[in-house]
Motif scaffolding. Structure first.
Motif, PDB file in Angstrom:
ATOM      1  N   LEU A 285     119.225 -39.386  51.711  1.00 21.43           N
ATOM      2  CA  LEU A 285     118.618 -38.058  51.753  1.00 21.43           C
ATOM      3  C   LEU A 285     118.526 -37.531  53.185  1.00 21.43           C
ATOM      4  O   LEU A 285     118.693 -36.329  53.421  1.00 21.43           O
ATOM      5  N   ALA A 286     118.284 -38.405  54.152  1.00 20.20           N
ATOM      6  CA  ALA A 286     118.216 -37.964  55.543  1.00 20.20           C
ATOM      7  C   ALA A 286     119.536 -37.340  55.985  1.00 20.20           C
ATOM      8  O   ALA A 286     119.555 -36.363  56.740  1.00 20.20           O
ATOM      9  N   VAL A 287     120.644 -37.898  55.502  1.00 21.03           N
ATOM     10  CA  VAL A 287     121.962 -37.346  55.835  1.00 21.03           C
ATOM     11  C   VAL A 287     122.152 -35.991  55.148  1.00 21.03           C
ATOM     12  O   VAL A 287     122.665 -35.041  55.748  1.00 21.03           O
ATOM     13  N   LEU A 288     121.720 -35.902  53.890  1.00 15.27           N
ATOM     14  CA  LEU A 288     121.831 -34.626  53.178  1.00 15.27           C
ATOM     15  C   LEU A 288     121.014 -33.536  53.864  1.00 15.27           C
ATOM     16  O   LEU A 288     121.440 -32.378  53.938  1.00 15.27           O
ATOM     17  N   ARG A 289     119.847 -33.908  54.393  1.00 15.12           N
ATOM     18  CA  ARG A 289     119.006 -32.937  55.101  1.00 15.12           C
ATOM     19  C   ARG A 289     119.718 -32.397  56.325  1.00 15.12           C
ATOM     20  O   ARG A 289     119.771 -31.190  56.569  1.00 15.12           O
ATOM     21  N   ARG A 290     120.240 -33.323  57.124  1.00 12.66           N
ATOM     22  CA  ARG A 290     120.919 -32.882  58.346  1.00 12.66           C
ATOM     23  C   ARG A 290     122.144 -32.030  58.025  1.00 12.66           C
ATOM     24  O   ARG A 290     122.425 -31.053  58.720  1.00 12.66           O
ATOM     25  N   LEU A 306     116.997 -25.157  69.079  1.00 11.32           N
ATOM     26  CA  LEU A 306     115.816 -25.978  69.353  1.00 11.32           C
ATOM     27  C   LEU A 306     115.574 -26.921  68.181  1.00 11.32           C
ATOM     28  O   LEU A 306     115.528 -26.474  67.027  1.00 11.32           O
ATOM     29  N   ASP A 307     115.418 -28.206  68.454  1.00  7.47           N
ATOM     30  CA  ASP A 307     114.969 -29.148  67.426  1.00  7.47           C
ATOM     31  C   ASP A 307     113.525 -29.492  67.752  1.00  7.47           C
ATOM     32  O   ASP A 307     113.234 -30.274  68.659  1.00  7.47           O
ATOM     33  N   LEU A 308     112.597 -28.876  67.027  1.00  4.09           N
ATOM     34  CA  LEU A 308     111.163 -29.028  67.282  1.00  4.09           C
ATOM     35  C   LEU A 308     110.622 -30.201  66.463  1.00  4.09           C
ATOM     36  O   LEU A 308     110.703 -30.201  65.248  1.00  4.09           O
ATOM     37  N   GLY A 309     110.051 -31.187  67.153  1.00  2.00           N
ATOM     38  CA  GLY A 309     109.692 -32.429  66.485  1.00  2.00           C
ATOM     39  C   GLY A 309     110.944 -33.262  66.294  1.00  2.00           C
ATOM     40  O   GLY A 309     111.204 -33.778  65.208  1.00  2.00           O
ATOM     41  N   CYS A 310     111.711 -33.422  67.372  1.00  3.99           N
ATOM     42  CA  CYS A 310     113.050 -34.026  67.264  1.00  3.99           C
ATOM     43  C   CYS A 310     113.014 -35.518  66.995  1.00  3.99           C
ATOM     44  O   CYS A 310     114.036 -36.106  66.641  1.00  3.99           O
ATOM     45  N   GLN A 312     113.497 -39.243  67.008  1.00  5.53           N
ATOM     46  CA  GLN A 312     114.400 -40.169  67.680  1.00  5.53           C
ATOM     47  C   GLN A 312     115.794 -39.578  67.893  1.00  5.53           C
ATOM     48  O   GLN A 312     116.723 -40.302  68.250  1.00  5.53           O
ATOM     49  N   GLY A 313     115.951 -38.269  67.665  1.00  4.83           N
ATOM     50  CA  GLY A 313     117.173 -37.591  68.072  1.00  4.83           C
ATOM     51  C   GLY A 313     118.336 -37.632  67.106  1.00  4.83           C
ATOM     52  O   GLY A 313     119.475 -37.364  67.488  1.00  4.83           O
ATOM     53  N   GLN A 314     118.077 -37.926  65.820  1.00  5.07           N
ATOM     54  CA  GLN A 314     119.192 -37.990  64.871  1.00  5.07           C
ATOM     55  C   GLN A 314     119.879 -36.634  64.724  1.00  5.07           C
ATOM     56  O   GLN A 314     121.114 -36.559  64.733  1.00  5.07           O
ATOM     57  N   LEU A 315     119.095 -35.566  64.566  1.00  6.43           N
ATOM     58  CA  LEU A 315     119.707 -34.238  64.415  1.00  6.43           C
ATOM     59  C   LEU A 315     120.362 -33.799  65.728  1.00  6.43           C
ATOM     60  O   LEU A 315     121.447 -33.198  65.718  1.00  6.43           O
ATOM     61  N   VAL A 316     119.735 -34.091  66.848  1.00 12.24           N
ATOM     62  CA  VAL A 316     120.328 -33.734  68.141  1.00 12.24           C
ATOM     63  C   VAL A 316     121.707 -34.373  68.284  1.00 12.24           C
ATOM     64  O   VAL A 316     122.661 -33.743  68.758  1.00 12.24           O
ATOM     65  N   ALA A 317     121.834 -35.613  67.842  1.00 12.87           N
ATOM     66  CA  ALA A 317     123.123 -36.309  67.923  1.00 12.87           C
ATOM     67  C   ALA A 317     124.188 -35.595  67.102  1.00 12.87           C
ATOM     68  O   ALA A 317     125.348 -35.480  67.519  1.00 12.87           O
ATOM     69  N   LYS A 321     127.870 -33.150  68.342  1.00 12.47           N
ATOM     70  CA  LYS A 321     129.247 -33.371  67.894  1.00 12.47           C
ATOM     71  C   LYS A 321     130.021 -32.070  67.716  1.00 12.47           C
ATOM     72  O   LYS A 321     131.243 -32.110  67.614  1.00 12.47           O
ATOM     73  N   GLU A 322     129.315 -30.922  67.661  1.00 15.73           N
ATOM     74  CA  GLU A 322     129.980 -29.649  67.394  1.00 15.73           C
ATOM     75  C   GLU A 322     129.917 -28.754  68.627  1.00 15.73           C
ATOM     76  O   GLU A 322     128.835 -28.336  69.047  1.00 15.73           O
ATOM     77  N   PRO A 323     131.054 -28.417  69.207  1.00 12.99           N
ATOM     78  CA  PRO A 323     131.076 -27.597  70.426  1.00 12.99           C
ATOM     79  C   PRO A 323     130.446 -26.222  70.256  1.00 12.99           C
ATOM     80  O   PRO A 323     130.034 -25.607  71.239  1.00 12.99           O
ATOM     81  N   ARG A 324     130.363 -25.738  68.993  1.00 14.20           N
ATOM     82  CA  ARG A 324     129.777 -24.406  68.775  1.00 14.20           C
ATOM     83  C   ARG A 324     128.328 -24.347  69.238  1.00 14.20           C
ATOM     84  O   ARG A 324     127.818 -23.283  69.556  1.00 14.20           O
ATOM     85  N   PHE A 325     127.635 -25.482  69.259  1.00 12.05           N
ATOM     86  CA  PHE A 325     126.245 -25.511  69.713  1.00 12.05           C
ATOM     87  C   PHE A 325     126.263 -25.782  71.224  1.00 12.05           C
ATOM     88  O   PHE A 325     126.375 -26.924  71.670  1.00 12.05           O
ATOM     89  N   THR A 326     126.175 -24.721  71.978  1.00  9.96           N
ATOM     90  CA  THR A 326     126.394 -24.809  73.426  1.00  9.96           C
ATOM     91  C   THR A 326     125.174 -25.291  74.189  1.00  9.96           C
ATOM     92  O   THR A 326     125.298 -25.805  75.301  1.00  9.96           O
ATOM     93  N   GLU A 327     123.975 -25.101  73.627  1.00 11.52           N
ATOM     94  CA  GLU A 327     122.754 -25.566  74.287  1.00 11.52           C
ATOM     95  C   GLU A 327     121.823 -26.125  73.220  1.00 11.52           C
ATOM     96  O   GLU A 327     121.512 -25.455  72.228  1.00 11.52           O
ATOM     97  N   ILE A 328     121.377 -27.350  73.422  1.00 11.25           N
ATOM     98  CA  ILE A 328     120.555 -28.049  72.440  1.00 11.25           C
ATOM     99  C   ILE A 328     119.321 -28.584  73.143  1.00 11.25           C
ATOM    100  O   ILE A 328     119.432 -29.295  74.153  1.00 11.25           O
ATOM    101  N   ALA A 329     118.157 -28.245  72.624  1.00 12.92           N
ATOM    102  CA  ALA A 329     116.903 -28.731  73.196  1.00 12.92           C
ATOM    103  C   ALA A 329     116.112 -29.477  72.131  1.00 12.92           C
ATOM    104  O   ALA A 329     115.975 -28.998  71.000  1.00 12.92           O
ATOM    105  N   GLY A 330     115.631 -30.641  72.498  1.00  6.66           N
ATOM    106  CA  GLY A 330     114.780 -31.408  71.595  1.00  6.66           C
ATOM    107  C   GLY A 330     113.389 -31.547  72.167  1.00  6.66           C
ATOM    108  O   GLY A 330     113.227 -31.962  73.317  1.00  6.66           O
TER     109      GLY A 330
END
Length: 492
Positions: A285-290, A306-310, A312-317, A321-330
Motif C-alpha cells: 500500500l505504501a507503494v500505491l500511495r506514492r 514540498l514533502d511536508l512530514g517527509c 525517512q524520505g521515501q517519497l523524496v527518493a 528519479k523524475e527530472p520534471r521535479f526540479t526542486e524538492i524540499a522535505g
C-alpha cells in the motif's frame, strides 16, 4: 526433514484453531510440490485441548543437484556427479530447504492472515515447536543466543554422533524444542530466517534479492537482535557486499521507531514474499500511495514540490528519479527522521547537480514558515492523523493560508477499511501515534471546509483496492487553487 507446531487450548479458543490459522484442515493430509521434493502437512493429534501440525519435506537429491546446475553451482570444486552431491544430510536435517517449504505451504500464516479467526491470528498463542534434527554450526549455545531474545524458552539437546559409541562425542546437530507465547506469524518468520542461519549453508545462490527478503521477514525483531550481525552474515552466505548493505538498512530501521511502520505496510511487505506459484504478489500500500501522489503531481504540472512530514524520505527518493521535479524540499519535525532520510538518499555521495535539486530541513506545521512559500505543490502524506484535532486549524493555516501552493495533495487512512485488516484488532487504529482516523464522509467534510475557507477546489481519488462496502484503504484529496483566487493573487 521434519518439523511440528503444537498449541494447547486457552481462554481465547480451542487448540484446533491452529488448523484455521495454518489454512490446513486437521482431518486431511495434504501434499505440496516444491522444486526440491514433496512437502506433506498432516496432524498427528487434533483435539480441542491440544493440536499438532507436522511438516514433512521429502527431498529429492537428484532434483536438488539438477537445480544447482541450472543456477551455476557445482563449478570449480568437485565434479557435479560426485557422490557427496547425492549422499548428504539434506533429506534429513532442517535447513534452508525447510525454510522455503514453510514459506510455500504456510504463506498466509506467515502474513498473519485468517479470515475465519482474525482475532486469533493477531493474538499470542501457547506454542511448542520441535525440530528433531537441526544443523547448528555453533552448537546448542548459539541456538540459545538466537532464539531466547525473541521470547522463546529453548531446549537444544546435542545429538550424539553415534549412539553406540558415546566416546565419539556429539554431532553438529541438535534436537530443538521451542516453547513460548507468540503470534503464529512471528514464530514462522523466526524459523524462516534462523533455520538457514544455523545450518550456515544455503542450497541456492544468494542474490541481492535476499537482502530484501531478510529485511521483510526480520521486520520487527531483527534490527534489535543482539546477534544481528551474525544472523545477517550467515543468512547472506557471508557475501560481504550484501551483508554491508543489509546492516546499513537494519541500522536505519533501528534508528527509526518501530511505531513508524504502518500495520498495512508490514503485512504487504510480507505478502510481497509469497511465491509466484502460490498466489499473485500484491503491491504494498505504501507503494500505491506514492504512485498515486506522483500521478497527481504530474497531472497538475508541478515542478517545485514540498514533502511536508517527509519522514525517512521515501517519497523524496521517488521525486528525485523524475527530472520534471526540479526542486524538492522535505520538511519534518523530527531531526532524527531527517538524518535517516539523508542517509537513505546518500546525500553525502550525491552529485552536485542532483544535490542542488533537494533540501531537507526541520520545521513544524503548527506554525507559519516563510520557507514553505513559492512551491507549486505540497504533499501531506499520512500526516494529518498524527495531529490532535485541536491543532489541525494551525496546520490548515500554515499550508493553505500562508504557504498557498497551487496544489496540495493529502492522504490519510480510511477508517472504514480497518475491518479488512485481519491483523488489526477491532477498535484499534493502524498506528500507535494516530490521534484519529476518519471515515470517507468525515474526510470529505474536513477537506470541503478547508477548500472553502482558503479558496481551493478539491477532488478525491481512492488508493488501493476500492472495496464496494468500505471503500479503499487510503483516501487521497487533491486541492487546487481556484481560477478566481489565482487571478486575485496574481493581481495583488
Amino acid at each position: 526433514m521434519f518439523l511440528t507446531i503444537s498449541t494447547t487450548a486457552s481462554a481465547a479458543g480451542a487448540a484446533t484453531d491452529l488448523g484455521f490459522l495454518l489454512h490446513k484442515h486437521p482431518d486431511r493430509s495434504q501434499v505440496f510440490s516444491t522444486s526440491y521434493g514433496a512437502a506433506h502437512v498432516f496432524y498427528p493429534e487434533a483435539s480441542a485441548e491440544r493440536t499438532t501440525a507436522a511438516l514433512l519435506l521429502e527431498v529429492d537429491p537428484p532434483a536438488l543437484v539438477r537445480r544447482g546446475r541450472t543456477q551455476g553451482r557445482g563449478r570449480g570444486g568437485a565434479p557435479d556427479a560426485a557422490l557427496a552431491a547425492y549422499v548428504n544430510d539434506r533429506p534429513y536435517a532442517a535447513s534452508s530447504l525447510l525454510a522455503v517449504a514453510l514459506r510455500t505451504v504456510f504463506s498466509s500464516a506467515l502474513r498473519g492472515e485468517c479470515r475465519t479467526l482474525p482475532e486469533r491470528a493477531a493474538a499470542p498463542l501457547p506454542l511448542r515447536i520441535e525440530v528433531p534434527a537441526l544443523p547448528a554450526r555453533g552448537g546448542a549455545p548459539l541456538v540459545e543466543r538466537l532464539f531466547a531474545p525473541l521470547g522463546w524458552q529453548v531446549a537444544a539437546e546435542p545429538v550424539a554422533l553415534d549412539g553406540h559409541f558415546p566416546q565419539w562425542g556429539a554431532s553438529r546437530y541438535v534436537s530443538l524444542v521451542l516453547e513460548g507465547e507468540l503470534r503464529l506469524s512471528e514464530a514462522l518468520r523466526h524459523l524462516y530466517v534462523l533455520l538457514p542461519v544455523l545450518d550456515d549453508a544455503k542450497h541456492y545462490w544468494v542474490s541481492p534479492d535476499e537482502v530484501d527478503k531478510l529485511l521483510r521477514f526480520g521486520a520487527g525483531w531483527l534490527p534489535a537482535h543482539p546477534e544481528q550481525k551474525l544472523i545477517t552474515s550467515r543468512y547472506l552466505s557471508r557475501r560481504w557486499s550484501l551483508t554491508r548493505d543489509a546492516l546499513e538498512r537494519l541500522e536505519l530501521a533501528r534508528l527509526a521507531d518501530a511505531d513508524d511502520i504502518e500495520v498495512e505496510d508490514i503485512d504487504n511487505a510480507v505478502a510481497a514474499e509469497v511465491p509466484e506459484e502460490a498466489e499473485e504478489r500484491p503491491t504494498p500500500l505504501a507503494v500505491l500511495r506514492r504512485t498515486a501522489i506522483l500521478a497527481a503531481l504530474r497531472d497538475h504540472g508541478a515542478a517545485r514540490v514540498l514533502d511536508l512530514g517527509c519522514g525517512q524520505g521515501q517519497l523524496v527518493a521517488e521525486l528525485l528519479k523524475e527530472p520534471r521535479f526540479t526542486e524538492i524540499a522535505g520538511m519534518d519535525v523530527s531531526v532524527r527522521a531527517l538524518d535517516i532520510a539523508a542517509r537513505r538518499l546518500r546525500l553525502d555521495r550525491m552529485g552536485e547537480r542532483q544535490a542542488g535539486r533537494i533540501s531537507l530541513f526541520q520545521g513544524s506545521l503548527a506554525y507559519t514558515d516563510a520557507r514553505l512559500k513559492g512551491y507549486d505543490a505540497a504533499v501531506l502524506s499520512e500526516v494529518i492523523e498524527h495531529l490532535d484535532l485541536s491543532r489541525l486549524p494551525s496546520l490548515e493555516y500554515a499550508v493553505f493560508g500562508a504557504a498557498r501552493p497551487g496544489t496540495v495533495v493529502v492522504t490519510t487512512p480510511n477508517a472504514e477499511y480497518n475491518v479488512r485488516w485481519e491483523t488489526l484488532p477491532a477498535g484499534h487504529v493502524r498506528h500507535a501515534d494516530h490521534r484519529f482516523e476518519w471515515t470517507r464522509a468525515e474526510f470529505a467534510a474536513w477537506a470541503g471546509a478547508v477548500a472553502g475557507r482558503y479558496g481551493y477546489q478539491v477532488a478525491y481519488t481512492p488508493v488501493g483496492p476500492d472495496d464496494p462496502e468500505v471503500g479503499p484503504p487510503t483516501q487521497l484529496a487533491v486541492f487546487t487553487l481556484t481560477a478566481q483566487k489565482k487571478k486575485e493573487e496574481a493581481a495583488a
